[in-house]
Design a protein around this motif. Sequence first.
Motif, PDB file in Angstrom:
ATOM      1  N   ASN A 140      -3.412  -2.035  -4.258  1.00 33.96           N
ATOM      2  CA  ASN A 140      -2.232  -2.844  -3.953  1.00 33.96           C
ATOM      3  C   ASN A 140      -2.436  -3.668  -2.694  1.00 33.96           C
ATOM      4  OD1 ASN A 140      -0.955  -1.880  -6.194  1.00 33.96           O
ATOM      5  ND2 ASN A 140       0.467  -0.546  -5.106  1.00 33.96           N
ATOM      6  N   ARG A 141      -3.098  -3.071  -1.715  1.00 35.15           N
ATOM      7  CA  ARG A 141      -3.394  -3.829  -0.500  1.00 35.15           C
ATOM      8  C   ARG A 141      -4.271  -5.043  -0.823  1.00 35.15           C
ATOM      9  NH1 ARG A 141      -3.476  -1.976   4.787  1.00 35.15           N
ATOM     10  NH2 ARG A 141      -3.206   0.158   4.009  1.00 35.15           N
ATOM     11  N   ARG A 142      -5.269  -4.834  -1.644  1.00 31.30           N
ATOM     12  CA  ARG A 142      -6.173  -5.932  -2.001  1.00 31.30           C
ATOM     13  C   ARG A 142      -5.464  -7.011  -2.803  1.00 31.30           C
ATOM     14  NH1 ARG A 142      -9.992  -4.555  -6.754  1.00 31.30           N
ATOM     15  NH2 ARG A 142      -7.945  -4.882  -7.704  1.00 31.30           N
ATOM     16  N   ASP A 143      -4.651  -6.597  -3.805  1.00 23.51           N
ATOM     17  CA  ASP A 143      -3.975  -7.582  -4.661  1.00 23.51           C
ATOM     18  C   ASP A 143      -2.952  -8.400  -3.881  1.00 23.51           C
ATOM     19  OD1 ASP A 143      -5.474  -6.669  -6.765  1.00 23.51           O
ATOM     20  OD2 ASP A 143      -3.899  -5.388  -7.603  1.00 23.51           O
ATOM     21  N   GLU A 182       6.012   1.296  -9.914  1.00 23.70           N
ATOM     22  CA  GLU A 182       5.080   0.683  -8.963  1.00 23.70           C
ATOM     23  C   GLU A 182       5.098  -0.835  -9.072  1.00 23.70           C
ATOM     24  OE1 GLU A 182       0.407   0.975  -7.576  1.00 23.70           O
ATOM     25  OE2 GLU A 182       1.087   1.978  -9.391  1.00 23.70           O
ATOM     26  N   VAL A 183       5.052  -1.350 -10.296  1.00 25.58           N
ATOM     27  CA  VAL A 183       5.052  -2.804 -10.472  1.00 25.58           C
ATOM     28  C   VAL A 183       6.346  -3.407  -9.933  1.00 25.58           C
ATOM     29  CG1 VAL A 183       5.060  -4.636 -12.202  1.00 25.58           C
ATOM     30  CG2 VAL A 183       3.464  -2.756 -12.423  1.00 25.58           C
ATOM     31  N   THR A 184       7.475  -2.750 -10.175  1.00 28.09           N
ATOM     32  CA  THR A 184       8.753  -3.257  -9.672  1.00 28.09           C
ATOM     33  C   THR A 184       8.783  -3.284  -8.148  1.00 28.09           C
ATOM     34  OG1 THR A 184       9.846  -2.361 -11.636  1.00 28.09           O
ATOM     35  CG2 THR A 184      11.240  -2.958  -9.778  1.00 28.09           C
ATOM     36  N   GLY A 185       8.305  -2.207  -7.519  1.00 33.61           N
ATOM     37  CA  GLY A 185       8.301  -2.158  -6.062  1.00 33.61           C
ATOM     38  C   GLY A 185       7.377  -3.186  -5.439  1.00 33.61           C
ATOM     39  N   VAL A 186       6.168  -3.313  -5.982  1.00 36.81           N
ATOM     40  CA  VAL A 186       5.215  -4.285  -5.438  1.00 36.81           C
ATOM     41  C   VAL A 186       5.715  -5.708  -5.668  1.00 36.81           C
ATOM     42  CG1 VAL A 186       2.872  -5.170  -5.647  1.00 36.81           C
ATOM     43  CG2 VAL A 186       3.269  -2.712  -5.655  1.00 36.81           C
ATOM     44  N   ALA A 187       6.346  -5.966  -6.821  1.00 39.89           N
ATOM     45  CA  ALA A 187       6.883  -7.305  -7.087  1.00 39.89           C
ATOM     46  C   ALA A 187       7.944  -7.681  -6.059  1.00 39.89           C
ATOM     47  CB  ALA A 187       7.460  -7.366  -8.497  1.00 39.89           C
ATOM     48  N   ALA A 231       0.830  -1.205   0.000  1.00 37.32           N
ATOM     49  CA  ALA A 231       0.000   0.000   0.000  1.00 37.32           C
ATOM     50  C   ALA A 231       0.863   1.253   0.000  1.00 37.32           C
ATOM     51  CB  ALA A 231      -0.930  -0.007   1.215  1.00 37.32           C
ATOM     52  N   THR A 232       1.989   1.219   0.696  1.00 39.46           N
ATOM     53  CA  THR A 232       2.894   2.367   0.723  1.00 39.46           C
ATOM     54  C   THR A 232       3.439   2.658  -0.669  1.00 39.46           C
ATOM     55  OG1 THR A 232       3.506   1.892   3.017  1.00 39.46           O
ATOM     56  CG2 THR A 232       5.002   3.289   1.742  1.00 39.46           C
ATOM     57  N   VAL A 233       3.801   1.608  -1.407  1.00 40.59           N
ATOM     58  CA  VAL A 233       4.303   1.796  -2.774  1.00 40.59           C
ATOM     59  C   VAL A 233       3.216   2.413  -3.649  1.00 40.59           C
ATOM     60  CG1 VAL A 233       5.185   0.629  -4.823  1.00 40.59           C
ATOM     61  CG2 VAL A 233       5.959  -0.084  -2.564  1.00 40.59           C
ATOM     62  N   GLY A 234       1.994   1.899  -3.560  1.00 41.27           N
ATOM     63  CA  GLY A 234       0.913   2.442  -4.374  1.00 41.27           C
ATOM     64  C   GLY A 234       0.596   3.878  -4.038  1.00 41.27           C
ATOM     65  N   ALA A 235       0.604   4.216  -2.751  1.00 43.22           N
ATOM     66  CA  ALA A 235       0.329   5.592  -2.352  1.00 43.22           C
ATOM     67  C   ALA A 235       1.434   6.533  -2.824  1.00 43.22           C
ATOM     68  CB  ALA A 235       0.177   5.670  -0.835  1.00 43.22           C
ATOM     69  N   GLY A 236       2.690   6.064  -2.769  1.00 38.58           N
ATOM     70  CA  GLY A 236       3.785   6.912  -3.221  1.00 38.58           C
ATOM     71  C   GLY A 236       3.707   7.215  -4.703  1.00 38.58           C
ATOM     72  N   VAL A 237       3.393   6.224  -5.514  1.00 39.57           N
ATOM     73  CA  VAL A 237       3.267   6.455  -6.954  1.00 39.57           C
ATOM     74  C   VAL A 237       2.058   7.332  -7.240  1.00 39.57           C
ATOM     75  CG1 VAL A 237       2.865   5.339  -9.177  1.00 39.57           C
ATOM     76  CG2 VAL A 237       4.478   4.352  -7.557  1.00 39.57           C
ATOM     77  N   GLY A 238       0.944   7.106  -6.536  1.00 41.30           N
ATOM     78  CA  GLY A 238      -0.232   7.939  -6.745  1.00 41.30           C
ATOM     79  C   GLY A 238       0.012   9.383  -6.378  1.00 41.30           C
ATOM     80  N   ALA A 239       0.782   9.624  -5.317  1.00 39.37           N
ATOM     81  CA  ALA A 239       1.105  10.999  -4.934  1.00 39.37           C
ATOM     82  C   ALA A 239       2.036  11.650  -5.950  1.00 39.37           C
ATOM     83  CB  ALA A 239       1.737  11.015  -3.553  1.00 39.37           C
ATOM     84  N   ALA A 240       2.964  10.881  -6.493  1.00 36.90           N
ATOM     85  CA  ALA A 240       3.869  11.433  -7.505  1.00 36.90           C
ATOM     86  C   ALA A 240       3.130  11.793  -8.782  1.00 36.90           C
ATOM     87  CB  ALA A 240       4.981  10.434  -7.820  1.00 36.90           C
TER      88      ALA A 240
END
Length: 312
Positions: free
Chosen positions: A260-263, A167-172, A142-151
Amino acid sequence: MTGSTPPWKRRSSRGADSGPSDGPHGVRDDERGSSAAGTEPAGSASLEPAGDRADTPVPASRPAPVARRKAIRGRARELAQEGVRRGSDRARTGLAHLTDRIIENAPRIPVRDLATLRRQFPGLGPEEIADKLVAGAVNASATVGAGVGAAAMLPVPPAMPTELAAEVTGVAAVELKLIAELHEVYGVRPLGNLKDRSTAYLRSWSGERGIDVMKPASVNTALGGQMRRELRQQIMKRMVRNMPNLMPFLVGAAVGAMMNRRDTRKLAERIRGDLRGMQVPWDALPALPPLERPADPLRIEGTPDEPRSPEL
């Protein structure tokens, strides 16, 4: 007789142009034309159409409107097809580059082995430790998704593919770490060295399935074409799902964190469901060597700093 025209002033109307010519060039008088058929003065202009003159320019032939419209439509279709082809080539190139990047990052992800996890979570069993691991991974994703969304608060179209790739790289990385540590908790560590295990975890991530160490097909460490295709399909699916994260005015930050949290939670449930069927009790586990620590460990955003110990 009074009122009659004198004879010398009378003119005969019969055969007015049939008599002999008095003027030059066969012209009877200045008011009349030639009395001879086919004769006209030199240098005079003719009113007859000149159909056989070679110096008259031929009008240029123009295509019919229907043919012109067909030609325009055909050219537009060719340009559209060329644009689609170039866009597809760029998309395939981008996916291949992103796949290679995730493959390169996999061996750099620091993974805690079972002994380290039991020390960090004393008194907890496999399911309780697994719950803790899932909760930490969900928060990090969720932190990765929020950071990309804020950017992407004010998205710029050329930067969108780069933001999605980050985002995909960080979540992976977050999810690969979770998969590896879940396998440790349930006692089904894949065989092989660091590279072999990393490839097995990549296969588990792309297929969203647990690794059955008793089936060689599920522990195939060969990084072949089929596995790369599966990775590209998984990456494409994640990028399509993450498109709403680029919505402006910080809406994408909230959406990215939620999705991201859900996935990540859904992936963890599938992996845990598979691993429960192959779980080896801790007291039945043979003595396993500590996991190798990567030479250049990857810093995963959103995860706490792990204590450095010889067993990492």
